[in-house]
Enzyme design. Structure first.
Site, PDB file in Angstrom:
ATOM      1  CG  ASP A 178      48.001  11.791 -85.025  1.00 45.95           C
ATOM      2  OD1 ASP A 178      48.718  11.900 -85.952  1.00 45.95           O
ATOM      3  OD2 ASP A 178      46.667  11.855 -85.445  1.00 45.95           O
ATOM      4  CE  LYS A 179      47.672  10.277 -89.399  1.00 47.49           C
ATOM      5  NZ  LYS A 179      47.467  10.681 -91.111  1.00 47.49           N
TER       6      LYS A 179
END
Length: 271
Positions: A178-179
């Site tokens: 998610d990053k």
């Protein structure tokens, strides 16, 4: 180290050691800062530049020593290295039965050869049984594998929550992140320059002006522009550019007078 809260001032911190995100994080009054993060250096203003952006922070300590986030991560790594996976527990159970059996078989071998009148051969054979059948490799391999794999993962910024999650990772086929900063380069980089409208400025001129103004800033975006200019030309040419009235607004950008013209570098104004 300590964890604390910013009481006054503002600045930028590098939290990649804790979060994996390479992009610096802006900190203002009331924001939390943690041990293990790095406060980015203040600009080197040089002679003739009396104005300063706010690049310093006063921090009130909230947690110190073992109570910090950084130390909690270290404790997690310590627990991981000391805990046992299901494979280790299985190996311990097998070793608990296998070791007495091997010792008994070795004793029987020694006794049998001794009964046949050759105790020296019996001793050699008994030792051979111990060396060949001892489950040392079984008992050592599993914890050694855990130590090495968790250590290598930590070097790459990966910390497992438990030994079972480390063991289960061997069956992973898909990982979702998610990053984006976790996977990208740790430094921002200018890929291309696009001139909007008919300003009359060429790409080298736009980059030179932006890099000249950004040289007075420590913001990572300004440093990226400066590196882009340095890759194209000699950075010494920037020192010949006159910059006056430099101003830094956190979250907005920088501005100043470059060669007699007002220049702003930063976020586009809201429509």
């Amino acid at each position: 180290g300590l964890d604390g809260v910013v009481t006054s001032g503002s600045g930028w911190t590098d939290e990649s050691a804790l979060t994996g995100e390479s992009n610096p994080v802006a900190k203002f009054s009331g924001d939390e800062v943690t041990a293990g993060t790095v406060s980015l250096p203040a600009p080197d203003w040089g002679p003739g530049h009396s104005e300063r952006s706010v690049a310093a922070m006063d921090v009130r300590a909230e947690r110190v020593g073992r109570a910090t986030v950084y130390n909690s991560i270290l404790r997690q790594l310590s627990r991981l290295s000391g805990a046992k996976t299901s494979i280790q527990r299985t190996a311990d159970r097998i070793s608990g039965v296998f070791v007495p059996g091997v010792l008994g078989l070795s004793g029987v071998t020694l006794a049998a050869w001794s009964a046949m009148g050759d105790p020296r051969q019996g001793l050699d054979s008994a030792i051979a049984v111990l060396v060949g059948a001892c489950p040392c490799a079984l008992g050592i391999a599993a914890p050694s594998a855990i130590q090495v794999s968790s250590g290598e993962a930590a070097k790459r910024g990966i910390i497992f929550q438990s030994p079972s999650s480390l063991e289960a990772s061997s069956g992973l086929t898909t990982i979702c992140f998610d990053k984006t900063g976790t996977l990208t380069d740790s430094k921002l980089r200018v890929e291309s320059v696009h001139i909007l409208g008919s300003s009359g400025y060429s790409e080298p001129e736009v980059v030179r002006i932006a890099a000249s103004l950004g040289e007075l800033s420590s913001h990572p975006l300004d440093e990226a522009v400066h590196r882009y200019w340095s890759d194209m030309h000699s950075s010494e040419a920037l020192f010949e550019v006159d910059v006056d009235g430099f101003k830094y607004e956190p979250g907005v950008g920088i501005s100043g007078v470059v060669e007699g013209k007002r220049v702003s570098v930063g976020a586009l104004p809201s429509p």
